[in-house]
Design an enzyme around this catalytic site. Structure first.
Site, short mmCIF file in Angstrom:
data_model
loop_
_atom_site.label_atom_id
_atom_site.label_comp_id
_atom_site.label_asym_id
_atom_site.label_seq_id
_atom_site.Cartn_x
_atom_site.Cartn_y
_atom_site.Cartn_z
N ASP A 15 -30.92 -51.30 -9.12
CA ASP A 15 -32.40 -51.32 -8.30
C ASP A 15 -32.18 -50.37 -6.83
O ASP A 15 -31.95 -50.65 -5.84
CB ASP A 15 -33.26 -52.42 -7.67
CG ASP A 15 -33.93 -53.52 -9.03
OD1 ASP A 15 -33.53 -52.78 -9.99
OD2 ASP A 15 -33.75 -54.22 -9.15
N GLU A 188 -43.30 -49.50 -12.83
CA GLU A 188 -42.58 -50.17 -11.53
C GLU A 188 -41.74 -48.82 -10.34
O GLU A 188 -42.01 -48.21 -11.05
CB GLU A 188 -42.27 -51.52 -11.49
CG GLU A 188 -40.72 -51.15 -12.31
CD GLU A 188 -40.27 -52.79 -13.52
OE1 GLU A 188 -41.24 -53.77 -13.08
OE2 GLU A 188 -39.35 -52.46 -13.59
#
Length: 520
Positions: A15, A188
């Site tokens: 991420d 997301e």
């Protein structure tokens, strides 16, 4: 042509989020149940990175007590505005998925960062901040659509203004986009950018596994409506099959260099020995160009490659970190982590100078708690890791090297006392069931322990005299260290460990050094 090798951060660094300040670049990644949280890296050329600290390095910032494996800190975003750095992230608190979003600030990215500023009425995960040209600041995240989900894991990206003075979300809430793909799920990781006349909203879709993808939309207004790019997804590897060397590509962030070039950082994995990803999700770099107002990732190819053209920036290498930690400093080196927030004085670098002393706790590695463990990431397909340990086991106590995926999936290469016998043993824990793979009677106050990995073949050796190695186990299958067996979101760790196995103990183990050498 000068090239660089992907990944730019090998091992469990998922991420990635990036920002630029003049000619300096800063990058952060997720850490889940590990402490300190959110490592922060610095680069001058986008390729060579050095860690300068952790954003969440104090217990007052990060209480991970009893946080389950693969919960905790998800998907940070880093941004810079008017002399201040911002890091915003999600804390997934419990097994049932309670989620709380917060941000911290710092004038120096190396720290100290502030204590968390918690945001109320901010559902979802993967928050991001956007600083608009008119001075307004916007929060973006994901949520269940107000009208309900059309299919499982159907999410909507939403936006609301953040008042930095009151440190609260204010004003109306806007639903921006449900993603580009029909029946898309797990929308997301939203990031907003203002480029020329458009606001661009880039997100991840398809879940963080094999079907992961990056998609994008744009609007003339920050609140929408957003037009989906006809070329979506702008990046994915799901069409390349599970035998491709780079898989589950997604969760991206964009940065423009001081020369005007655009680059993307994103996560991906490198499976080996089958579709097993012991290294977890890693950070990759890929160039981006713009055509007719839309981004094109790695033009003419559209995928991430292991070797790619070097950015148009002066190469800036950092001093190479030593492969061996002799534990001679006053603090632990930055590659080391604890499992959850460390509680109690169970480790010391000063009680025996030049050694790491670990003191036994009741807590076992199988507990959802804070064991007496320090660990670092596995970062290569192949590695040799070894240590010198001074330890006299007593009843119930054990110490040694651990290879860890979770509390339910790991190897413990430990020296212990069992029924008045001192044994060196390899314990394999898989899905909560433990098996002593092999053991040998030993009686030595000093032991050398070594783990070798040759892809998915892991071997465990020991010595009483330096370099006089004997194998306890050779070529055991290491795939339990992959989330493809263990589930979850983290990569494999290795570390040093002692436990009283549920009993109070005054025992301790001294580790003279720890050496790690890896290669792919």
């Amino acid at each position: 042509m000068k090239t660089f090798k992907n990944p730019i951060l090998p091992g469990f660094y998922p991420d990635p989020s990036i920002c630029r300040v003049d000619e300096d670049y800063y990058l952060v990644t997720s850490t889940f149940e590990y402490f300190p949280g959110v490592p922060i890296f610095h680069s001058r050329d986008l390729v060579n990175w050095r860690q300068i600290g952790h954003v969440l390095d104090r217990p007052s910032q990060l209480n991970l007590d009893f946080t389950p494996c693969s919960k905790g800190i998800y998907a940070p975003t880093i941004r810079y505005h008017n002399g201040l750095f911002y890091m915003i992230t999600t804390f997934v608190v419990s097994q049932t998925g309670e989620r709380r979003n917060f941000y911290v600030t710092a004038t120096d990215p190396a720290g100290d960062w502030s204590d968390p500023i918690w945001l109320d009425h901010a559902p979802g995960i993967d928050p991001s901040l956007f600083f608009d040209q008119d001075g307004k600041v916007y929060y973006t995240g994901n949520r269940v659509p107000p009208e309900g989900q059309d299919h499982p894991k159907h999410n909507q990206i939403w936006l609301q203004e953040l008042d930095l003075e009151s440190q609260k979300l204010v004003g109306p809430v806007y639903g921006l986009w449900d993603g580009a793909l029909k029946n898309a799920h797990a929308q997301e990781a939203p990031h907003l950018y203002k480029i020329n006349d458009y606001y661009y909203l880039m997100i991840a879709e398809g879940g963080t596994g094999f079907t992961h993808a990056v998609t994008i939309a744009r609007s003339k207004s920050v609140t929408g409506p957003y037009e989906s790019a006809k070329i979506n997804p702008i990046l994915t590897h799901r069409h390349l099959g599970r035998n491709h060397p780079i898989v589950n590509v997604g969760h991206a962030d964009l940065v423009q260099t001081q020369n005007g070039d655009w680059w993307m950082v994103c996560l991906a994995s490198r499976p080996y020995g089958g579709y097993y990803r012991n290294l977890g999700r890693e950070s990759f770099l890929v160039p981006v160009s713009w055509e007719e107002g839309w981004p094109v990732v790695n033009p003419s190819k559209g995928v991430i490659e292991t070797e790619m053209p070097f950015p148009n920036l002066p190469e800036h290498r950092w001093p190479k970190q030593p492969s061996c930690d002799h534990f001679e400093g006053q603090t632990l080196a930055q590659q080391w982590n604890f499992i959850r927030t460390p509680r109690g004085q169970f480790w010391s670098l000063t009680e025996k100078p030049g050694c790491l002393r670990l003191k036994a706790k009741k807590t076992m590695l199988s507990d959802v708690d804070n064991p007496a463990f320090i660990g670092r990431r596995q970062q290569h397909f192949n590695f040799d890791a070894r240590t010198k340990m001074k330890f006299t086991p007593e009843q119930h106590t054990a110490a040694g090297i651990v290879l860890l995926q979770s509390n339910q999936y790991h190897f413990r290469f430990e020296y212990a006392q069992v029924d008045q016998q001192k044994l060196l043993k390899l314990v394999k824990r898989e899905d909560g069931e433990e098996q002593v793979v092999a053991s040998v009677n030993l009686n030595s106050a000093e032991l050398y322990l070594k783990v070798e990995a040759r892809k998915q073949a892991y071997s465990f050796a020991f010595a009483v005299e330096s370099e006089q190695w004997q194998y306890l186990v050779k070529d055991i299958d290491g795939t339990i260290l992959s989330t493809d067996k263990a589930d979850g979101f983290v990569g494999a760790y290795m570390g040093l460990y002692i436990s009283g196995n549920g009993h109070d103990s005054d025992s301790f183990a001294d580790f003279d050094w720890f050496e790690y050498n890896g290669w792919d």
